[in-house]
Design an enzyme around this catalytic site. Structure first.
Site, mmCIF file in Angstrom:
data_model
loop_
_atom_site.group_PDB
_atom_site.id
_atom_site.type_symbol
_atom_site.label_atom_id
_atom_site.label_comp_id
_atom_site.label_asym_id
_atom_site.label_seq_id
_atom_site.Cartn_x
_atom_site.Cartn_y
_atom_site.Cartn_z
ATOM 1 N N THR A 1 30.087 1.381 39.207
ATOM 2 C CA THR A 1 29.317 2.330 39.715
ATOM 3 C C THR A 1 30.236 4.010 39.593
ATOM 4 O OG1 THR A 1 27.657 3.319 41.013
ATOM 5 C CG2 THR A 1 29.799 2.179 42.214
ATOM 6 N N CYS B 1 28.415 8.246 49.411
ATOM 7 C CA CYS B 1 27.643 7.006 49.202
ATOM 8 C C CYS B 1 28.831 5.783 49.321
ATOM 9 C CB CYS B 1 27.108 7.007 47.685
ATOM 10 S SG CYS B 1 25.954 7.991 47.587
ATOM 11 N N HIS C 1 25.025 0.478 45.341
ATOM 12 C CA HIS C 1 25.511 1.742 45.347
ATOM 13 C C HIS C 1 24.715 2.466 46.696
ATOM 14 C CE1 HIS C 1 26.911 5.636 43.751
ATOM 15 N NE2 HIS C 1 26.241 6.070 44.529
#
Lengths: 208, 161
Positions: B22, B28, B45
């Protein structure tokens, strides 16, 4: 919430015009700063999944220089002024005469770019406030040099609570020989769009 | 070898020789799980701490720490993993623009990390490594062959945990 189906061509046109006016004023300010002509592209108003927002500036991992500010007041949202590394370097050189790569930047260079971002986003927002007669209060801008995905996701948090899509008003500008190019991003909070439309007398009865 | 890309508010499971990846984690949090006996890897995520923040009926499971982590564990178990062999690693949760830290929305990074830890604790999964906080973006890649997590940042290069 998160319902964009009530957006017609007219609403999109109005949002594009907002980008046009805001970025137009900012481009004029930039042009005065560097004493060169600045061209602007037609603003892109897009409703896109969060993941694709960073694609507008070259992908989530692209390293960019960003001035970010939060807009409070009648019409809350997030504003980003984004430059790629070469453009930031050229801009810095044209305004201050400093010729340094991004990894050599110190307080002075960061501070200069910060101020440039401040001036440009300020003129974007003040023209928008004039145009809509809304009270817009920008926060003190913050500057970051990092991955575009990491930076832009910051502006998506508020939207994340309401849906999976962002409405972005993206205006790209460039100097004649492409030494300096960048983007202005305005990402209104979900509840701001009806207010924005109402302020301009645009019919809009849906939730955003 | 296949690299499976996990988008924002997304999650996925992989087996060797695949990798999960990711990009551009800011505030995040990338939660990765690994069962080293059955060699099953999972990644989420996470964007927001709690699903109670959702303002609409429709819920994207992968978006919230308290829904993404239980769901990821389910997917891993379905793929053959056992929670008693599964450990977790965390990366992300930065504050990209540090001095805006007073506002609750802007403090989302640390809140995301806390929420992930809570959800993992509830599931009795141990956190064996963590690279969270700070003010830099991260790209992470989890190798399903050995559970090694590679973390890349702009200023500090690549490290493995």
């Amino acid at each position: 919430m998160g319902d964009f189906t009530k957006f017609g061509d007219f609403q999109f046109d109005v949002l594009r015009e907002i980008g046009n006016i805001g970025a137009g004023h900012a481009a004029t300010a930039l042009s005065m700063l560097i004493q060169k002509e600045i061209d602007m592209k037609v603003p892109q108003v897009k409703i896109i999944p969060f993941d694709e927002v960073a694609d507008c500036v070259g992908g989530a991992e692209t390293v960019v220089v960003t001035v970010f500010l939060r807009v409070e007041g009648d019409c809350p949202g997030n504003m980003f002024f984004i430059l790629d590394l070469d453009s930031a370097k050229h801009l810095l050189e044209q305004i201050t005469g400093i010729n340094k790569d991004v990894y050599e930047w110190e307080e002075l260079e960061i501070s200069a770019l910060h101020e440039i971002g401040n001036i440009l986003t300020g003129s974007y927002l003040s023209s928008l406030a004039d145009f809509t007669q809304l009270n817009l209060q920008p926060s003190v801008p913050a500057l970051a040099v990092d991955m575009a995905g990491a930076i832009l996701s910051y502006g998506l948090i508020a939207l994340g609570q309401a849906g999976d899509f962002a409405l972005t008003i993206d205006t790209a500008f460039f100097e004649g020989n492409d030494q300096v190019k960048g983007n202005f991003f305005l990402i209104p909070d979900p509840e701001s769009l009806p207010i924005l439309f109402r302020s301009l007398g645009v019919p809009f009865d849906g939730d955003y | 070898m296949e690299i499976i890309k996990i988008g924002m508010a997304d999650l996925g499971v992989a087996k060797p020789p695949s990798k999960l990846r990711t990009t551009g984690l800011g505030s995040c949090v990338g939660v990765v799980l690994y069962d080293h006996i059955h060699k099953i890897a999972g990644m989420a995520h996470v964007m927001l701490p709690e699903s109670s923040l959702a303002k609409s009926g429709e819920l994207t499971i992968g978006k919230y720490a308290d829904t993404a982590i239980p769901h990821l564990i389910q997917l891993m178990v379905k793929a053959g993993a056992e929670t008693r062999h599964t450990v977790a690693k965390l990366a992300g949760g930065a504050q990209m623009f540090a001095f805006l830290g007073n506002n609750d929305t802007m403090r989302i990074g640390p809140r995301n990390v806390e929420a992930c830890k809570l959800a993992l604790k509830d599931a009795h999964i141990k956190i064996v490594a963590e690279d969270t906080g700070g003010n830099c973006g991260r790209t992470i890649e989890l190798d399903a062959t050995n559970g090694i997590l590679q973390i890349r940042t702009v200023n500090q290069g690549v490290k493995e945990v």
